[in-house]
Design an enzyme around this catalytic site. Sequence first.
Site, PDB file in Angstrom:
ATOM      1  N   HIS A 266     -29.436  -5.796 -51.913  1.00 39.64           N
ATOM      2  CA  HIS A 266     -30.522  -6.658 -52.392  1.00 39.64           C
ATOM      3  C   HIS A 266     -30.327  -8.097 -51.923  1.00 39.64           C
ATOM      4  CE1 HIS A 266     -31.942  -3.831 -55.855  1.00 39.64           C
ATOM      5  NE2 HIS A 266     -32.501  -3.543 -54.706  1.00 39.64           N
ATOM      6  N   HIS A 280     -35.475  -1.750 -47.054  1.00 41.06           N
ATOM      7  CA  HIS A 280     -34.628  -1.554 -48.243  1.00 41.06           C
ATOM      8  C   HIS A 280     -33.494  -0.563 -47.959  1.00 41.06           C
ATOM      9  CE1 HIS A 280     -33.348  -0.959 -52.365  1.00 41.06           C
ATOM     10  NE2 HIS A 280     -33.563   0.344 -52.227  1.00 41.06           N
TER      11      HIS A 280
END
Length: 383
Positions: A266, A280
């Site tokens: 993240h 991601h």
Amino acid sequence: MPTLAHSLAATTRASRTVNVPLGDRAYDVLIGPDLLAEAGRLIAGRLGKARCGIVTDENVAGHHLAALEASLRAEGRHKGSIVLKPGEPTKSFRELAPLCERLLELGLERGDLVVAFGGGVIGDLAGFAAGILRRGVRFVQIPTSLLAQVDSSVGGKTGINTPQGKNLIGVFHQPSLVIADTDVLKTLPPREMRAGYAEVAKYGLLGDAGFFGWLEQAHEGIFSYDQETLVTAIETSVKAKAAIVARDEHETGDRALLNLGHTFGHALEAWTGYSDRLLHGEGVAIGMCLAFRFSESLGLCPAGTAERVSRHIGAVGLPTKIADIAGGKANAHELVRLMGQDKKVKDGRLTFILVRNIGEAFVSRDIDEATVGAFLEREIEAA
Ligand code: GLY
């Protein structure tokens, strides 16, 4: 009127069912080829007379919306479809409000269904809308990316992003059914397929060394869409997730294990501005390699384990180190600062998922920032 037996029989060749055992909110995840064409019957057979409002994005709609609408219409279940712009910015308050109003305009009532038809963005947004519409209506997940099929469509996390961070606003709202059609993955760009694979590998790395060993041998079958291999990989991943969610639905303990690689990942996503520089799943891939190297550097994990993990992650074409991210050199202090904004921060301490070996992850809440910062500096300089 289709019966449950009829709809179960309609789960076609090579399909499997995984139950997520959450008491009166338990649901099935159906995994296999050709399921989209059967979606109307599967939904009608399991969830009764409800009518469906589909939420999807332009990319998925272009490839597959007609097939899903036809399947729902054949059962008299289609109430309407809402097609949104693809991409992470759609997962926002700005898009949530008109989406809720459009679902109401479709005439969806308390007993009806929202059908989230897309990847993680659509699943999270439409699931959140379902969770607050009329104080909560049921929803069905029809995930169209590998990442959504093995992770985000299962477990009931829904929500949106804000300028303060990703997924900071949302509700736990479990779907009533998940339909993962493996044929739909054939229209996924290869980069997205690889990014989703990082979450598949995660289940082996966090809790199932045998599965990771199988993936080392079998991964090519996943990328060549060999149905047996693909369905087995998704089924094993979903079973692992279902077991963890059943133990800890609201992430007060074990569910945090699903965040292996995510604290580093993240921060890297935030550093790259949630842009195309890093998907991601790519952030998770690098994050998992970092978690193993960090664990080794702390003496927690046998030497050579991190090398084995990186070798496999790299073999499928995923990035394994910070320097693999194009477009500029990272700064360790900046990455540590970004980790501090993560929602996994508790009492100001960074939460990491560390490992004792492949398949032996654990939650650590006592890592200080200086230790992480020094490790990241070494990682960035070693490039
Ligand atoms: N994607 C992590 C979780 O569902 O908890």
